[in-house]
Every structure is written in C-alpha cells, then in structure tokens.
Design a protein around this motif. Structure first.
Motif: not given
Length: 226
Positions: A86-90, A93-95, A145-148
């Motif tokens: 997930v860190g590659r894209f955001s 705290h999306l994970a 958390f957003g669109i993710g």
C-alpha cells in the motif's frame, strides 16, 4: 455472481462519495469519524463473538486457530508486506483503512454464505443485503481514509468469487458449525482492528488472518474421515 458484482459496485460508489466528502472535512471531523469507525468495528466484533460463541460445539478451536494462524501469519509477516504494498501508492494511513475495510467486508457470515447460496440455490438475498451494508460502511471509511478504500472491492470480488466457484466441492465442508467457528474468529479479528483504530492497542490483525484457514482445514479433514 450478480450479487457479488452488485456488492463490489456499492463499495466503489460508497468509496467515491465518501472521498468527495473527505476533501471538505476538517481534521477534527476526520478524527471523530475514525473514532466512530473504531467503535463501530469493535462493537461488530464483540457482537459476532457473543452471538456465535455459545453455539460453538468446538469451544477450543478458535483459540487453537488464533494461535496457529497467528504464528503462521507472523512468519509470513502479512502486516509488513501489506503495508509495503500500500505504501507504494499512498503515504497516508491508507493501509490501516484498507485492512479494516477488507476485514469488515470479507470476514462475515453474509460474505461467505452469500456466494454459496448464490451458486447452489440462485439466492442473491444475502449478497444484496451485504451490498447495502458494505456501501454505507465504505462511504464512512472513505471519508476517513480516502478513495483508496475502493481497492477493497477487488479483494471482496476475489474472496466471494472463490466461494462461489468452489461451492459445489465445498458444500459438504461449509456446514453451519464451520460458519460458526469462522464467525467467532472473524469477530475477534474485527474487534482487534477496532481497538487498533482507537489507539487502545496496536494489533497485527493481518498476521492473524491465517487463523481463518485453520477451521476450514479441520472440517475438511473431518469430512474426509467421515
């Protein structure tokens, strides 16, 4: 698979709406929404455990499952691998949000029994009910958390698709007793992610996910022996 597709669409729509609201929310409102989601997840987890634990005919199985599954998950280190992915894209705290969404959407009786009922009986009722619940939940999660959060729709599709495709071969394994054990473990996992969101205790919930496989393996062997 109509019910599963509809379920995924409600998550995508809910995530989109929630992410739009997020852009206009001040940090204090985002914080209170995260607290609300933490409390909701904890309540859902407790409810599942309280509801299904008294019905269990194997009261020790969930303990063994959590222990064995936790060790396996820690060895694989699912939590770290997921965060790196997930860190590659955001960088946010999306994970944490995605792991919460995946648990809430996938680890539940409706999400397991629904595709089985759809495949064997053509009954989409469970999946349509689950879709409405997930749509609302994804809206709230995305507002924090957003669109993710929309990425959880893909995981849900693969999860429910697995049960749909293998329904015929697993029909003798997917008994009410197995669903009870999965619901107990799932409730504990959802509770742990709720406590993590609230900051009470940081659990490696994803490392406990293999616990869900242990009852399936046990009941599969039981079905073969009997």
């Amino acid at each position: 698979m109509i019910g599963t597709v509809f379920n995924c669409l409600t998550i995508l729509v809910g995530s989109t709406i929630g992410s739009i609201f997020k852009k206009g929310l001040k940090k204090n409102y985002q914080d209170i929404l995260m607290q609300a989601m933490g409390l909701a997840a904890a309540a859902l987890g407790i409810s599942s455990v309280v509801q299904y634990l008294p019905s269990s005919h194997y009261p020790v199985l969930f303990i063994i499952s959590l222990a064995v599954g936790g060790v396996a998950g820690e060895w694989i280190n699912l939590e770290k691998r997921f965060q790196q992915l997930v860190g590659r894209f955001s960088k946010s705290h999306l994970a944490e949000g995605l792991s919460t969404a995946i648990l809430l959407f996938c680890v539940g009786t409706l999400s397991i029994l629904g595709p089985i009922e759809s495949a064997l009986k053509g009954n989409e009722t469970y999946l349509f009910t689950n879709a409405i619940l997930d749509g609302v939940t994804s809206m709230v999660l995305a507002s924090s958390f957003g669109i993710g959060i929309a990425a959880s729709a893909l995981v849900l599709f693969l999860w429910q698709g697995f049960f749909y495709i293998t329904a015929d071969t697993m029909a003798n394994v997917m008994t009410e007793d197995l669903l009870t054990e999965l619901s107990i473990i799932g409730g504990i996992l959802i509770l742990s992610t709720g406590l993590s969101i609230l900051g009470i205790k940081k659990f490696k919930t994803l490392n406990l996910l293999p616990s869900l496989l242990i009852p399936v393996i046990v009941f599969a062997f039981k079905a073969l022996l009997w």
